[in-house]
Design a protein around this motif. Structure first.
Motif: not given
Length: 174
Positions: A118-145
Motif C-alpha cells: 500500500g505504499a505510495l512512492v511519489t515521483g522522482n523518489t530515490i530510495v537507498p539500497p537496503n531500505s524499508l519504505v512505508l506509507g503514503s507518501p512513502a518514506k524510508v523508515v529504516r535500514t533492513l537487516t
C-alpha cells in the motif's frame, strides 16, 4: 494471454519465462530468463520499453507502464506484488514491491529494499539500497537487516519454482 505487437515491435520472452493465460504483454516488453508474469497482470510497452530482469516476477493484477521519456525497468530477482503499479520507474535487483503499492515516474528503488504493501512512492523518489519504505507518501523508515534484505530474492526464487510447476502443467495437460 495476449502477447501483442505494437508499432511492429513484439514482446520478447527470455528462456524459460512463464506468462499466465490472462496476462497482457504489449509492444516493447522484454522478459529475462525464468521471469514470470502472473494472472491479469498488464505490461504495456507502447510509448517506451518495459524490461523485466532474470528470475523476477510480476504478480496477479499488477500494472507496469512508462512515460515518453522514462522506461519501466525491473531488475533481477524482484517480486512485484499483487495489484502493484510501477509507472516509469526503476526497481533494482532483489527488491520486494508489496501488494497494492504504487511507484511513480522517475523513482528508483535501491537494491534489496522492501516497499511495503500500500505504499505510495511519489515521483522522482530515490530510495537507498537496503531500505524499508512505508506509507503514503512513502518514506524510508529504516535500514533492513541482512536477513530482511534477502526477502525479495527469496520470494523471487519461490516464484521461479512455482512457475516451473505451471510450465510443466501446461506441457503435460491431463
Amino acid at each position: 494471454m495476449a502477447i501483442e505487437p505494437f508499432d511492429n515491435i513484439e514482446p520478447t520472452l527470455g528462456e524459460g519465462a512463464f506468462v499466465a493465460d490472462s496476462a497482457d504483454l504489449i509492444g516493447r516488453v522484454t522478459l529475462g530468463k525464468q521471469a514470470s508474469i502472473w494472472y491479469n497482470a498488464t505490461l504495456r510497452g507502447d510509448i517506451n520499453e518495459i524490461i523485466i530482469g532474470d528470475y523476477s516476477n510480476v504478480q496477479d493484477n499488477a500494472v507496469l507502464h512508462l512515460s515518453d521519456d522514462l522506461p519501466c525497468v525491473i531488475g533481477n530477482h524482484v517480486t512485484v506484488g499483487h495489484s502493484a503499479i510501477v509507472h516509469a520507474a526503476t526497481v533494482e535487483d532483489g527488491v520486494l514491491v508489496g501488494m497494492g503499492s504504487i511507484i511513480l515516474d522517475g523513482s528508483v528503488i535501491g537494491e534489496n529494499s522492501i516497499v511495503g504493501a500500500g505504499a505510495l512512492v511519489t515521483g522522482n523518489t530515490i530510495v537507498p539500497p537496503n531500505s524499508l519504505v512505508l506509507g503514503s507518501p512513502a518514506k524510508v523508515v529504516r535500514t533492513l537487516t541482512p536477513e530482511e534484505q534477502r526477502a525479495g530474492r527469496d520470494l523471487a526464487e519461490k516464484y521461479v519454482a512455482q512457475s516451473r510447476k505451471f510450465l510443466a502443467r501446461d506441457a503435460n495437460p491431463s
